[in-house]
Motif scaffolding. Sequence first.
Motif, PDB file in Angstrom:
ATOM      1  N   TYR A 191      -8.225   5.074  10.525  1.00 15.69           N
ATOM      2  CA  TYR A 191      -7.901   6.224   9.759  1.00 15.69           C
ATOM      3  C   TYR A 191      -9.201   7.339   9.783  1.00 15.69           C
ATOM      4  O   TYR A 191      -8.763   8.398  10.109  1.00 15.69           O
ATOM      5  N   THR A 239      -8.722  13.484   2.425  1.00 17.72           N
ATOM      6  CA  THR A 239      -8.581  12.532   3.418  1.00 17.72           C
ATOM      7  C   THR A 239      -9.561  11.470   2.832  1.00 17.72           C
ATOM      8  O   THR A 239      -9.266  10.261   3.429  1.00 17.72           O
ATOM      9  N   TRP A 246      -7.295   7.183   1.984  1.00 19.93           N
ATOM     10  CA  TRP A 246      -7.463   5.968   2.831  1.00 19.93           C
ATOM     11  C   TRP A 246      -7.065   4.699   1.660  1.00 19.93           C
ATOM     12  O   TRP A 246      -6.964   3.637   2.061  1.00 19.93           O
ATOM     13  N   LEU A 278      -8.323  -0.585   9.356  1.00 19.08           N
ATOM     14  CA  LEU A 278      -7.626   0.474   8.545  1.00 19.08           C
ATOM     15  C   LEU A 278      -8.717   1.553   8.616  1.00 19.08           C
ATOM     16  O   LEU A 278      -8.341   2.961   8.813  1.00 19.08           O
ATOM     17  N   VAL A 279      -9.941   1.329   8.170  1.00 18.91           N
ATOM     18  CA  VAL A 279     -10.834   2.475   7.891  1.00 18.91           C
ATOM     19  C   VAL A 279     -11.079   2.919   8.999  1.00 18.91           C
ATOM     20  O   VAL A 279     -11.354   4.245   9.429  1.00 18.91           O
TER      21      VAL A 279
END
Length: 69
Positions: free
Chosen positions: A21, A48, A52, A17-18
């Motif tokens: 993102y 932003t 996350w 995800l990180v």
Amino acid sequence: MPIRVRKFIGTILIIILVLFYAIVANTIAVATLGNAPWWGHLLYFALTGLLWVLPAMVVIKWMAGPKQQ
């Protein structure tokens, strides 16, 4: 599912995800913030940089498993 397996899968999901993102957020920044003033960059990256956390919270909540009664 055992808690150790949930935590392992959750850790992998958060890493993915990180990375995803960060790539998407920076791609959007490069495409749209080229001529923006400094405060536009500051606002975009502040937003932003914190955004996350919302999907990560869902993964962490899943990793914790169902509530004990």
